[in-house]
Design a protein around this motif. Structure first.
Motif, PDB file in Angstrom:
ATOM      1  N   LEU A 136       0.836  -1.203   0.000  1.00 40.62           N
ATOM      2  CA  LEU A 136       0.000   0.000   0.000  1.00 40.62           C
ATOM      3  C   LEU A 136       0.869   1.252   0.000  1.00 40.62           C
ATOM      4  N   LYS A 137       1.967   1.233   0.758  1.00 37.94           N
ATOM      5  CA  LYS A 137       2.886   2.370   0.767  1.00 37.94           C
ATOM      6  C   LYS A 137       3.455   2.617  -0.627  1.00 37.94           C
ATOM      7  N   GLU A 138       3.807   1.544  -1.323  1.00 39.15           N
ATOM      8  CA  GLU A 138       4.396   1.675  -2.658  1.00 39.15           C
ATOM      9  C   GLU A 138       3.424   2.320  -3.631  1.00 39.15           C
ATOM     10  N   VAL A 139       2.164   1.882  -3.608  1.00 43.11           N
ATOM     11  CA  VAL A 139       1.198   2.436  -4.545  1.00 43.11           C
ATOM     12  C   VAL A 139       0.846   3.872  -4.172  1.00 43.11           C
ATOM     13  N   MET A 140       0.849   4.195  -2.878  1.00 42.69           N
ATOM     14  CA  MET A 140       0.583   5.574  -2.455  1.00 42.69           C
ATOM     15  C   MET A 140       1.721   6.501  -2.874  1.00 42.69           C
ATOM     16  N   GLU A 141       2.943   6.006  -2.818  1.00 42.07           N
ATOM     17  CA  GLU A 141       4.082   6.805  -3.268  1.00 42.07           C
ATOM     18  C   GLU A 141       4.035   7.006  -4.775  1.00 42.07           C
ATOM     19  N   LEU A 142       3.565   6.003  -5.496  1.00 44.62           N
ATOM     20  CA  LEU A 142       3.475   6.092  -6.953  1.00 44.62           C
ATOM     21  C   LEU A 142       2.530   7.209  -7.391  1.00 44.62           C
ATOM     22  N   VAL A 143       1.394   7.327  -6.727  1.00 43.07           N
ATOM     23  CA  VAL A 143       0.383   8.303  -7.155  1.00 43.07           C
ATOM     24  C   VAL A 143       0.499   9.638  -6.418  1.00 43.07           C
ATOM     25  N   LYS A 144       1.416   9.748  -5.493  1.00 41.03           N
ATOM     26  CA  LYS A 144       1.541  10.937  -4.628  1.00 41.03           C
ATOM     27  C   LYS A 144       1.534  12.275  -5.369  1.00 41.03           C
ATOM     28  N   PRO A 145       2.253  12.433  -6.509  1.00 43.16           N
ATOM     29  CA  PRO A 145       2.325  13.757  -7.148  1.00 43.16           C
ATOM     30  C   PRO A 145       0.987  14.311  -7.621  1.00 43.16           C
ATOM     31  N   VAL A 146      -0.018  13.466  -7.824  1.00 44.31           N
ATOM     32  CA  VAL A 146      -1.296  13.983  -8.333  1.00 44.31           C
ATOM     33  C   VAL A 146      -2.358  14.124  -7.246  1.00 44.31           C
ATOM     34  N   VAL A 147      -1.983  13.876  -5.997  1.00 42.30           N
ATOM     35  CA  VAL A 147      -2.941  14.079  -4.906  1.00 42.30           C
ATOM     36  C   VAL A 147      -2.758  15.498  -4.385  1.00 42.30           C
ATOM     37  N   PRO A 148      -3.730  16.396  -4.628  1.00 40.53           N
ATOM     38  CA  PRO A 148      -3.549  17.799  -4.238  1.00 40.53           C
ATOM     39  C   PRO A 148      -3.616  17.996  -2.720  1.00 40.53           C
ATOM     40  N   LYS A 149      -2.759  18.898  -2.228  1.00 37.91           N
ATOM     41  CA  LYS A 149      -2.769  19.198  -0.790  1.00 37.91           C
ATOM     42  C   LYS A 149      -3.915  20.135  -0.434  1.00 37.91           C
TER      43      LYS A 149
ATOM     44  N   THR B  65      -9.635  21.490  -4.741  1.00 36.13           N
ATOM     45  CA  THR B  65     -10.835  22.288  -5.006  1.00 36.13           C
ATOM     46  C   THR B  65     -12.088  21.428  -4.865  1.00 36.13           C
ATOM     47  N   VAL B  66     -11.907  20.119  -4.978  1.00 34.45           N
ATOM     48  CA  VAL B  66     -12.990  19.153  -4.782  1.00 34.45           C
ATOM     49  C   VAL B  66     -12.532  18.186  -3.695  1.00 34.45           C
ATOM     50  N   LYS B  67     -13.299  18.031  -2.619  1.00 31.13           N
ATOM     51  CA  LYS B  67     -12.854  17.245  -1.470  1.00 31.13           C
ATOM     52  C   LYS B  67     -12.483  15.812  -1.830  1.00 31.13           C
ATOM     53  N   SER B  68     -13.216  15.216  -2.740  1.00 30.16           N
ATOM     54  CA  SER B  68     -13.000  13.796  -3.036  1.00 30.16           C
ATOM     55  C   SER B  68     -11.626  13.512  -3.624  1.00 30.16           C
ATOM     56  N   ILE B  69     -10.998  14.495  -4.309  1.00 32.85           N
ATOM     57  CA  ILE B  69      -9.708  14.203  -4.949  1.00 32.85           C
ATOM     58  C   ILE B  69      -8.545  14.274  -3.966  1.00 32.85           C
ATOM     59  N   ALA B  70      -8.842  14.559  -2.687  1.00 33.74           N
ATOM     60  CA  ALA B  70      -7.820  14.411  -1.650  1.00 33.74           C
ATOM     61  C   ALA B  70      -7.721  12.948  -1.227  1.00 33.74           C
ATOM     62  N   CYS B  71      -8.543  12.108  -1.861  1.00 35.26           N
ATOM     63  CA  CYS B  71      -8.576  10.678  -1.545  1.00 35.26           C
ATOM     64  C   CYS B  71      -8.053   9.850  -2.714  1.00 35.26           C
ATOM     65  N   LEU B  72      -7.718   8.602  -2.391  1.00 34.33           N
ATOM     66  CA  LEU B  72      -7.447   7.602  -3.418  1.00 34.33           C
ATOM     67  C   LEU B  72      -8.738   6.867  -3.706  1.00 34.33           C
TER      68      LEU B  72
ATOM     69  N   PRO C 159      -8.722   8.547   2.455  1.00 38.72           N
ATOM     70  CA  PRO C 159      -8.127   9.878   2.651  1.00 38.72           C
ATOM     71  C   PRO C 159      -6.603   9.780   2.657  1.00 38.72           C
ATOM     72  N   TYR C 160      -5.981  10.392   1.657  1.00 37.39           N
ATOM     73  CA  TYR C 160      -4.554  10.146   1.402  1.00 37.39           C
ATOM     74  C   TYR C 160      -3.651  10.597   2.544  1.00 37.39           C
ATOM     75  N   SER C 161      -3.708  11.870   2.899  1.00 32.66           N
ATOM     76  CA  SER C 161      -2.712  12.426   3.824  1.00 32.66           C
ATOM     77  C   SER C 161      -2.768  11.764   5.194  1.00 32.66           C
ATOM     78  N   SER C 162      -3.965  11.496   5.709  1.00 34.64           N
ATOM     79  CA  SER C 162      -4.088  10.878   7.037  1.00 34.64           C
ATOM     80  C   SER C 162      -3.497   9.484   7.053  1.00 34.64           C
ATOM     81  N   ILE C 163      -3.832   8.693   6.036  1.00 34.91           N
ATOM     82  CA  ILE C 163      -3.354   7.313   5.997  1.00 34.91           C
ATOM     83  C   ILE C 163      -1.854   7.265   5.714  1.00 34.91           C
ATOM     84  N   ALA C 164      -1.356   8.139   4.837  1.00 37.17           N
ATOM     85  CA  ALA C 164       0.083   8.164   4.543  1.00 37.17           C
ATOM     86  C   ALA C 164       0.887   8.483   5.792  1.00 37.17           C
TER      87      ALA C 164
END
Length: 379
Positions: free
Chosen positions: A8-21, A24-31, A61-66
């Motif tokens: 899970l860490k590997e796949v989260m690191e792979l997609v990290k650059p496109v997860v906005p901090k 503008t839309v709450k859902s895209i802060a998630c995987l 939710p990306y940031s919390s789980i990461a």
């Protein structure tokens, strides 16, 4: 679903650059997990990664789980469940729960027909686009200068510029569609990240590690709809980029043609050292550094206020008329950075641009600075 923490860490690191901090839309802060895939997007670029464990549709939710996974052993098996609007994670010695967004709110990419597709050597294409990045405009006032122009066809060509200089490289690649597209700066950076994080697929008959490492890395490239580029990284991941709208600059028309009035081969480290000797004073004179070619030598000089400095080096070989040109020292040093071999300098017309080139990197075409040390315009 159950998954190893490491995976899970590997796949989260792979997609990290496109997860906005700051989405503008709450859902895209998630995987988005569903149908054996993980999807992340910033609404301009989307990364899709294969994850067979992702059988239950949910948003994580990306940031919390990461942040939490930093402190969970990678060897642990992680159980993830969605209950209402909460996602629950459990492992041998702990558990966590977080509020999440509605799965239906995540912007899934609609199915679009590819207008053209083909296999491309990823090592060549992505390296060329990365090398062109420094030449793009950094501000957003002229979007067509804020990305890399890829000229599709045979051959594929890459070009970029900021209005004062440009770069160009023809690649030994082809694509079954003749068209010009603009890949945004950020899209190129994401492609590089995913390219580095996904495995190099070994050839089926590979007998040794050397053959695996040196094998061409083929990517499937597709032009989708009117404004999307898709690159498939084997079976592990895909990146879909919204291309910049607008007509690309006519970069190829700006490349000087014919016989140069002067052409000189120069040892790159010597030229770099000479420019660095004079750059402090060049900064006092609008960053202009003057190159004067005569009698097989190159004089590098600068003026600033009441100060003047010069440094003369031998060229490897020079032919043509004696000439001089003033160029922004930042452009010259940016081009020379890291080069150890011989570069070629060419001048085609008295008031036209200078061309710097070598065997590896894109050639740089740069406008001269006038007598008032204001840069000329290109494009």
């Amino acid at each position: 679903m159950e998954i190893k923490v490491t995976k899970l860490k590997e796949v989260m690191e792979l997609v990290k650059p496109v997860v906005p901090k700051k989405p503008t839309v709450k859902s895209i802060a998630c995987l988005c997990l569903a149908n054996g895939k993980v999807i992340a997007t910033d609404l301009e670029t989307m990364v899709v990664a294969n994850l067979p464990e992702a059988t239950e549709p949910m948003l994580l939710p990306y940031s919390s789980i990461a942040e939490m996974l930093k402190y969970v052993p990678g060897s642990e098996a992680l159980k993830i469940e969605l209950k209402g609007k909460m996602v629950f994670l459990g492992w041998k010695d702990g558990s966590a729960s977080y509020p999440t967004e509605d799965f239906a709110d995540f912007p899934i990419l609609p199915e679009l027909t590819a207008r053209a597709e083909g296999l491309i050597d990823g090592d060549i294409l992505i390296a060329a686009m990365l090398a062109a990045l420094p030449y793009t405009a950094e501000d957003d006032t002229r979007p067509t200068l804020n990305g890399i122009t890829v000229v599709l066809g045979n051959p594929i060509e890459v070009a970029a510029g900021d209005g004062f200089r440009m770069c160009h490289k023809a690649l030994g690649l082809s694509f079954p569609l003749e068209e010009k597209v603009i890949v945004p700066r950020r899209g190129v950076a994401i492609l590089d990240h995913v390219f580095a994080k996904t495995p190099r697929t070994p050839p089926s008959a590979a007998q040794s590690l050397i053959k695996v490492v040196t094998a061409k890395r083929q990517l499937r490239m597709s032009i989708i709809g009117d404004n999307k580029l898709r690159l498939d990284f084997g079976t592990s991941a895909s990146v879909v980029i919204n291309l910049t709208l607008g007509k690309p600059p006519e970069w190829l028309a700006l490349i000087p043609k014919g016989e140069p009035m002067l052409q000189s081969q120069i040892f790159a480290p010597q030229l770099e050292a000479a420019v660095k000797r004079v750059r402090i004073i060049a900064k006092e004179g609008s960053d202009a550094v003057r190159l004067e070619f005569a009698d097989g030598k190159l004089k590098v000089s600068a003026k600033g206020g009441d100060q003047e400095i010069s440094s003369t080096i031998d060229t490897v070989h020079t032919q043509g008329e004696a000439t001089r040109i003033a160029i922004n020292q930042k452009y010259v040093l940016g081009y020379l950075n890291g080069k150890q071999g011989i570069i070629t300098f060419s001048k085609y017309t008295e008031n036209g641009p200078a061309v710097f080139e070598d065997q590896q990197s894109p050639r740089m075409i740069v406008m001269p600075m006038d007598r008032h040390a204001h840069a000329g315009s290109m494009g």
